[in-house]
Scaffold this motif. Structure first.
Motif, short mmCIF file in Angstrom:
data_model
loop_
_atom_site.label_atom_id
_atom_site.label_comp_id
_atom_site.label_asym_id
_atom_site.label_seq_id
_atom_site.Cartn_x
_atom_site.Cartn_y
_atom_site.Cartn_z
N GLU A 59 0.82 -1.22 0.00
CA GLU A 59 0.00 0.00 0.00
C GLU A 59 0.86 1.27 0.00
O GLU A 59 0.37 2.35 -0.32
N GLU A 119 -1.34 11.81 3.35
CA GLU A 119 -2.40 10.90 3.78
C GLU A 119 -1.84 10.03 4.89
O GLU A 119 -0.85 9.33 4.70
N ALA A 169 -2.50 7.09 7.82
CA ALA A 169 -3.39 5.99 8.19
C ALA A 169 -3.12 5.58 9.62
O ALA A 169 -1.96 5.49 10.04
N VAL A 197 -8.27 6.98 8.14
CA VAL A 197 -7.33 7.76 7.31
C VAL A 197 -7.65 9.23 7.47
O VAL A 197 -8.83 9.61 7.54
N GLU A 248 0.16 6.07 13.90
CA GLU A 248 -0.07 6.39 12.49
C GLU A 248 1.13 6.11 11.60
O GLU A 248 2.27 6.03 12.06
N CYS A 275 1.11 7.29 4.59
CA CYS A 275 0.83 6.34 3.50
C CYS A 275 1.18 6.89 2.14
O CYS A 275 1.71 6.18 1.30
#
Lengths: 281, 766
Positions: A54, A132, A134, A139, A160, A163
């Motif tokens: 990801e 961003e 996550a 998110v 966190e 990402c």
């Protein structure tokens, strides 16, 4: 000795992150490993990001580019959507460290290190990129200015992970420029740097200006007054000199081994004058 | 009559090129003997202190620690040093700089070693320190070494020629200036390291990254109270040296560790930060000059004051200064001179040998004075240099007569004839926006060899192997300059063989024969001369043995052909492989010595122990084409053109590598390299803050060799590893001034200094 964890997906990564709040996240390690020399070793736990799919890859979305945080500088440079589509960022990547480090280091690492001298930061600022993040709760998105709080400090929460970087595709910015002043031709930490994007109207006048300086304060410096000074004017030397005066007033540089604050202040303004050479070409 | 060569003056790849490119060449650092222990030094960390106690109990108690040694464990004089022995192996009562070693730890691995080093508890009573020579020379200044007659003055020397500086008053034109040059780190890739082992028979066997294996034995033996002949030193190819591995680095500590390792091998390898802290540096210098001339540009008188910072210990401070003073007037005729030098102890890092060796510092001052004189006289800087250039038979400012090859004028003429010189004005006019371009010329010279007072010899050994090839026992380390490959070439030429038929044994005191250090532009010259002689003896013997095999009455009818002894008239031949089988090792071996000639000159020098004067000099003239960014002050050297007198070139490829390498190392010193200290502490101890040039900074370099033959050299060569370094800084300084008017007399020429030094009118341009 450190324990090294290699999660195979985002869910596994977030679980590890929650279990090991003191662990270091490592993509290319080009900041983490050299820093650990002075600190007497790596942290007890290191979480590798290389196998988290990801965090990799570049995808084109609606009006924006989504860049996986673990994408290497070299991978970004090789991608035409960055190399040709985001020249201001590509120029910064091309002079970041050295080819070997560009093969290892990641854009997410450059952001999370939050160095005032991070080479990708001024371009990402003028591109108005967002990050961003996550976490187990979901998110969230922040602007870069919200994310980077100061030297080495970010708004990344305890559980966190960064990402991706979301870069809106710039429309109509015909003049994009990045320049780093270093003390040698490669492997140089920015003494001061400038990222600039100018959108010109049909008559060559500045319709929008975005300017950001690196190594000129605790975080990247934007200067609305300098940007405003260019509006409605052609980017001539005299217009740029006026903007440079605002820039010199706005920056908050420090003295260090590489240069004095006074030099940085002067050159932060001077770098704007290069835009005149570029626009006259 | 031009000599015909079969190998010399042709391009050959280096013998070590392929093995190094493939990673097969084993440097000292690549040795990991089975069962090794790691040795490391605890460094003082403060610049000047009285040692109250060194408590090793906690470190010694750590599991995995084998021994912790202090001054009390050193049996010999505990003093290291090449000429002046003043540097303790382990400091016992006093600390004189931050890098002084106070304890030595042996441990089973590097992690344990690092932990143990941090557990050594030092009780140090800080003393006020001296951190620049001016401060050290003040009355009542703290003393770095107590009980010396000269206080903090290590060496005070002077040279007076003609009527001295008084003649300046008679000169219609006089220029003056004060210059400073920074400390420079060698920054070799392979940091200081070695392995050592005490064998059951009491022999201490060492493999060290060193420039002077033969001398090391004596330095170690004296410091530790050992028999030098029971120490064997092996010196593989070095990953760089530049002078920084001339003299003890790890040697004495490593030997001491091996004595206490119970027969286990010991490895010591300084980290980069430790190399910066404890390794030697180029002497920072301050130079005050006055130069007088006639209106036509003829130089008449020179006054110069040189102050060098030796740091905490002597190393080769006096000798470095001697070489600087010898070429203080540059490669020019100056009949009247007063040259004074002071080399001063401080509590800064230790200065020592570095490519350019004192002459690099004085070249900056001398050459920029020539530029200033040219400006004042309205003369072309190159023409002014040519008018005064030393020619054979002339005396330099230090009173040394040039009796050997003296190609300074030829170098300047070659530079003037180069297309880039003629095109320099057009190049400058084509500067891109916001850039100013400038051209600068500098000339330089440097003495070859140790100079008078320190006999400088080499002993070559070559053998015909049992299989009919040849083996050269190189006795002078190859630190990258390519001397080992040059030896194969020299022997190939001397014996009429192909260079591929030579195997090179790298220095090993057990089988190679005593020779001086890899330094001073004397490496290939001295050993090469010895090798030519040894090859001659071997050739004569092979012809005699061949005559027997071929039933020839007279060896005059025989010749040594590739792989065989040949009877010229009949064409019959006996292969060397066959001949070798009929000879015992002693018969197949030839050895020969060469002693460096010295100048008979008696000059006006006073205060030198050794190292002055020299007989041979290398010369170079360099053009630097540089670009200054008006917005940032950054200087980019775009091109160097160099014309060098190094006698005959043995291998153009090796020559070019040395010229370009010296110029780029000099460029680093000119633009960015500067060991920054505050109160004796290094502020930039790693390669991300101490900035050497990268490949991206390297300019185009044109390397010209002038037509020159040094009659005393092997096939006419003399050493050229250093001279171009000396021309880099002054030529760049001149180019920067030419570009934007910034006259900078304090190196390095950082962007900040350049931006700030531009004259007012130039500053308004952006």
């Amino acid at each position: 000795m450190s324990r090294v964890h290699a999660p195979r997906g985002l869910a596994e990564l977030l679980a590890l992150r929650a279990d090991l709040p003191g662990a270091a996240l490592m993509a290319g390690g080009t900041d983490l490993v050299p820093r650990s020399r002075a600190r007497g070793g790596l942290p007890e736990d290191v979480i590798l990001l290389q196998d988290v799919p990801e965090l990799h890859g570049i995808t084109s979305g609606k009006g924006l580019l989504r860049i996986g945080a673990a994408a290497t500088h070299a991978a970004l440079l090789a991608d035409p959507r960055v190399g040709r589509g985001l020249p201001v960022l590509a120029r910064a990547l091309a002079c970041l460290a050295s080819p070997a480090i560009r093969n290892m280091g990641s854009i997410g690492g450059n952001i999370c290190t939050a160095s005032p001298a991070g080479d990708t930061l001024p371009p990402l600022h003028v591109l108005e990129a967002r990050v961003e993040l996550a976490g187990r709760e979901g998110v969230r998105e922040l602007s870069l200015a919200e994310f980077i709080l100061g030297p080495g400090r970010t708004a990344l929460g305890p559980g966190e992970v960064l990402c991706a970087v979301l870069v809106p595709r710039p429309e109509g910015f015909s003049l994009q420029h990045f320049e780093k002043v270093g003390l040698r031709g490669a492997m140089a930490i920015a003494v001061v740097s400038l990222a600039a994007m100018l959108r010109l109207d049909g008559r060559g006048r500045v319709a929008e200006a975005r300017l950001a300086w690196g190594s000129a304060g605790p975080a990247v410096v934007r200067c609305p007054a300098a940007e405003a000074a260019l509006l409605g004017r052609r980017p001539t030397l005299s217009a740029l000199r006026a903007a440079a005066r605002h820039a010199r007033a706005a920056v908050r540089p420090i003295d260090d081994l590489r240069a004095s604050a006074a030099y940085r202040r002067e050159v932060a303004g001077n770098l704007l004058l290069r835009l005149a050479d570029l626009s006259s070409r | 009559m031009p000599q015909e060569f079969s190998q010399i003056d042709r391009r050959h790849p280096r013998n070590d090129a392929l093995p190094k490119a493939l990673g097969l060449e084993r440097f000292a650092a690549d040795h990991y003997p089975e069962g090794l222990l790691w040795a490391g030094a605890r460094r003082a960390g403060i610049p000047h202190a009285r040692i109250r106690t060194v408590d090793v109990s906690a470190a010694a108690a750590l599991p995995g620690v084998v021994r912790v040694l202090t001054r009390a464990d050193v049996a010999g004089s505990n003093l290291q040093g090449i000429v002046h022995k003043d540097q303790p192996v382990l400091a016992g009562d006093k600390v004189r700089h931050c890098g002084d070693a106070v304890a030595l730890v042996l441990a089973v691995d590097r992690e344990t070693l690092a932990r143990a080093l941090s557990l050594v508890r030092l009780d140090l009573e800080p003393l006020p320190g001296v951190f620049d020579p001016a401060q050290a020379l003040k009355k009542g200044a703290p003393l770095v070494h107590e009980g010396r007659r000269g206080g903090n003055v290590l060496v005070r020397a002077s040279i007076r020629t003609g009527r001295g500086a008084a003649v300046l008053r008679e000169c219609p034109v006089v220029v003056r200036g004060t210059f400073s040059t920074p400390m420079q780190a060698h920054a070799f890739i392979e940091t200081e390291n070695g392995t050592a082992r005490l064998l059951p028979d009491g022999t201490l066997e060492m493999t060290v990254s060193t420039q002077a294996p033969f001398r090391d034995r004596f330095e170690i033996a004296q410091a530790l109270g050992l028999d030098p002949m029971r120490i064997r030193v092996v010196a593989p190819y070095l990953g760089g040296g530049f002078g920084g591995k001339d003299g003890a680095t790890v040697q004495c500590l490593l030997a001491l560790a091996a004595l206490h390792a119970g027969g286990r091998p010991v490895k010591m390898w300084w980290e980069r930060e430790e190399s910066m802290l404890a390794g030697y540096k180029r002497h920072a210098a301050r130079l005050t000059y006055a130069l007088g001339a006639d209106r036509d540009g003829t130089l008449r008188a020179l006054s110069c004051r040189i102050v060098m910072d030796s740091g905490a210990y002597a190393h080769l401070g006096g000798e470095v200064m001697a070489l600087g003073m010898e070429s203080a007037g540059g490669p020019y005729r100056i009949p009247h001179a007063d040259i004074r030098g002071l080399c001063v102890y401080t509590n800064n890092p230790v200065a020592g040998a570095f490519r350019g060796f004192g002459a690099a510092q004085t070249a900056f001052a001398a050459e920029r004075m020539m530029d200033r004189l040219a400006e004042k006289l309205g003369m072309d800087p190159l023409e002014l240099r040519l008018r005064n250039a030393l020619r054979r038979g002339d005396r330099n400012a230090a009173g040394v007569t040039m009796t050997a090859s003296t190609g300074m004028a030829a170098c300047l003429e070659a530079l003037r004839a180069h297309p880039a010189y003629a095109a320099r004005e057009a190049w400058k006019r084509a500067a891109p926006p916001h850039a100013r371009r400038g051209a600068g010329v500098a000339a330089a010279c440097i003495g070859v060899g140790y100079g008078r007072g320190l006999p400088d010899a080499a002993t070559a050994r070559i053998e015909l192997t049992e299989t009919g090839t040849f083996r050269i026992f190189n006795a002078v380390p190859d630190m990258g300059q390519g001397n080992a490959s040059a030896f194969a070439l020299i022997a190939a030429e001397a014996l009429g063989q192909s260079p591929a038929s030579f195997e090179l044994v790298q220095p090993d005191t057990a089988c190679c024969l005593p020779s001086g250090s890899s330094s001073a532009g004397r490496t290939t010259y001295t050993y090469g001369n010895a090798l030519v002689r040894a090859c001659g003896a071997l050739r004569d013997r092979l012809l005699v043995r061949g005559a027997m095999a071929l039933l020839a009455d007279d060896t005059a009818d025989l010749t040594l052909a590739p792989g065989a002894v040949r009877h010229v008239k009949s064409g019959r031949a006996v292969p060397l492989a066959l001949l070798a089988r009929m000879m015992i090792l002693e018969d197949r071996t030839a050895t020969a010595e060469f002693v460096m000639p010295v100048t008979p000159d008696a000059t006006g020098g006073k205060g030198f122990v050794i190292g002055f004067p020299h007989l041979l000099f290398a010369y170079a003239a360099v053009l630097a084409l540089s670009e200054v960014d008006e917005l940032t002050g950054a200087v980019r050297v775009r091109r160097f053109v160099s014309a060098t007198d190094g006698g005959r070139v043995l291998n153009p490829q090796g020559f070019e590598q040395q010229v370009a390498g010296a110029l780029i190392q000099g460029m680093g010193w000119a633009l960015s390299e500067d060991v920054l200290t505050r109160e004796g502490r290094i502020l930039n101890p790693d390669l991300s803050t101490y900035l050497v040039p990268t490949a991206a900074d390297a300019p185009e370099v044109d390397c010209l060799a002038v037509d020159s033959v040094e009659e005393t050299g092997p096939f006419g060569m003399k050493g050229i590893g250093e001279v171009n370094l000396n021309a880099a800084l002054p030529s760049i300084g001149a180019a920067v001034q030419d570009a934007c008017g910034a006259r900078l007399d304090a190196a390095p020429l950082t962007p900040e200094k350049v931006l700030g030094a531009r004259p007012r009118r130039a500053r308004r341009t952006p």
